[in-house]
Design a protein around this motif. Structure first.
Motif, PDB file in Angstrom:
ATOM      1  N   TYR A 298       6.292  -0.716  25.042  1.00  0.00           N
ATOM      2  CA  TYR A 298       5.437  -0.446  26.194  1.00  0.00           C
ATOM      3  C   TYR A 298       5.183  -1.741  26.976  1.00  0.00           C
ATOM      4  O   TYR A 298       5.301  -1.770  28.194  1.00  0.00           O
ATOM      5  N   ARG A 299       4.836  -2.800  26.254  1.00  0.00           N
ATOM      6  CA  ARG A 299       4.502  -4.068  26.910  1.00  0.00           C
ATOM      7  C   ARG A 299       5.674  -4.654  27.686  1.00  0.00           C
ATOM      8  O   ARG A 299       5.471  -5.319  28.693  1.00  0.00           O
TER       9      ARG A 299
ATOM     10  N   GLN B 192       3.323  -0.482  16.027  1.00  0.00           N
ATOM     11  CA  GLN B 192       3.451  -1.780  16.689  1.00  0.00           C
ATOM     12  C   GLN B 192       4.702  -1.847  17.559  1.00  0.00           C
ATOM     13  O   GLN B 192       4.676  -2.406  18.648  1.00  0.00           O
TER      14      GLN B 192
ATOM     15  N   LEU C  76      -0.151   5.076  21.336  1.00  0.00           N
ATOM     16  CA  LEU C  76       1.124   4.801  20.680  1.00  0.00           C
ATOM     17  C   LEU C  76       0.883   4.494  19.209  1.00  0.00           C
ATOM     18  O   LEU C  76       0.005   3.708  18.858  1.00  0.00           O
TER      19      LEU C  76
ATOM     20  N   ARG D  93       4.221  -0.026  20.813  1.00  0.00           N
ATOM     21  CA  ARG D  93       3.372  -0.824  21.706  1.00  0.00           C
ATOM     22  C   ARG D  93       4.142  -2.016  22.279  1.00  0.00           C
ATOM     23  O   ARG D  93       3.966  -2.383  23.438  1.00  0.00           O
TER      24      ARG D  93
ATOM     25  N   SER E 149      -0.425   4.449  29.107  1.00  0.00           N
ATOM     26  CA  SER E 149      -1.210   3.446  28.388  1.00  0.00           C
ATOM     27  C   SER E 149      -0.645   3.327  26.985  1.00  0.00           C
ATOM     28  O   SER E 149       0.065   4.206  26.521  1.00  0.00           O
ATOM     29  N   GLU E 150      -0.977   2.241  26.316  1.00  0.00           N
ATOM     30  CA  GLU E 150      -0.474   2.069  24.960  1.00  0.00           C
ATOM     31  C   GLU E 150      -1.470   2.529  23.905  1.00  0.00           C
ATOM     32  O   GLU E 150      -1.184   2.490  22.715  1.00  0.00           O
ATOM     33  N   GLY E 151      -2.622   3.013  24.332  1.00  0.00           N
ATOM     34  CA  GLY E 151      -3.670   3.385  23.398  1.00  0.00           C
ATOM     35  C   GLY E 151      -3.291   4.442  22.386  1.00  0.00           C
ATOM     36  O   GLY E 151      -3.738   4.405  21.253  1.00  0.00           O
TER      37      GLY E 151
END
Length: 148
Positions: free
Chosen positions: A99-100, A93, A90, A96, A86-88
């Protein structure tokens, strides 16, 4: 001396035959291509980079879409992140963003990821942040294996 020209938008498409749309069309039953992007910085244009990554991940074979794994090389002491689910947690920016634009680790590659020391979970993405040489080598090892 004139200034250096800006590099093309990141990520740059690979010239390998597996990333050629003709290759995926002519080899539809193969495991989808795996692209490993290695970077030490942030993109100049995040929107263009995300669009390029999404376009790449739209290609593939009948066995799945092209996998894009991303590795930001850096100092592991700054907080090495390996295959987050999950990116929670990280911290910034850019992490994240990576990650996306990283593909999930598909089930056929989970065992290979574990064999090189990654703790993959459901939802893990093929992404490293502040990766040291060991993590980068492990990503290349597992990402280069053909799924069985």
């Amino acid at each position: 001396m004139p200034p250096h020209p800006a590099p093309p938008p990141w990520p740059r498409p690979s010239t390998s035959p597996q990333n050629d749309p003709a290759w995926t069309r002519d080899n539809p039953g193969n495991f989808p291509p795996v692209c490993i992007n290695i970077t030490d910085g942030e993109p100049n244009d995040e929107t263009a980079a995300e669009n390029a990554a999404r376009a790449l991940m739209q290609t593939g074979t009948t066995d799945g879409t092209t996998l894009l794994f991303n590795a930001h090389i850096g100092n592991p002491a700054d907080g090495e992140v390996k295959m987050p689910a999950s990116e929670g947690h990280l911290s910034n920016q850019y992490a994240r963003f990576l990650y996306r634009i990283s593909s999930g680790v598909p089930q056929p590659l989970e065992a290979a990821a574990r064999n090189v020391g990654f703790n993959v979970q459901s939802g893990s993405r093929g992404m490293l942040m502040n990766a040291g040489p060991e993590a980068l080598t492990a990503l290349i090892q597992f990402g280069s294996q053909h799924a069985r």
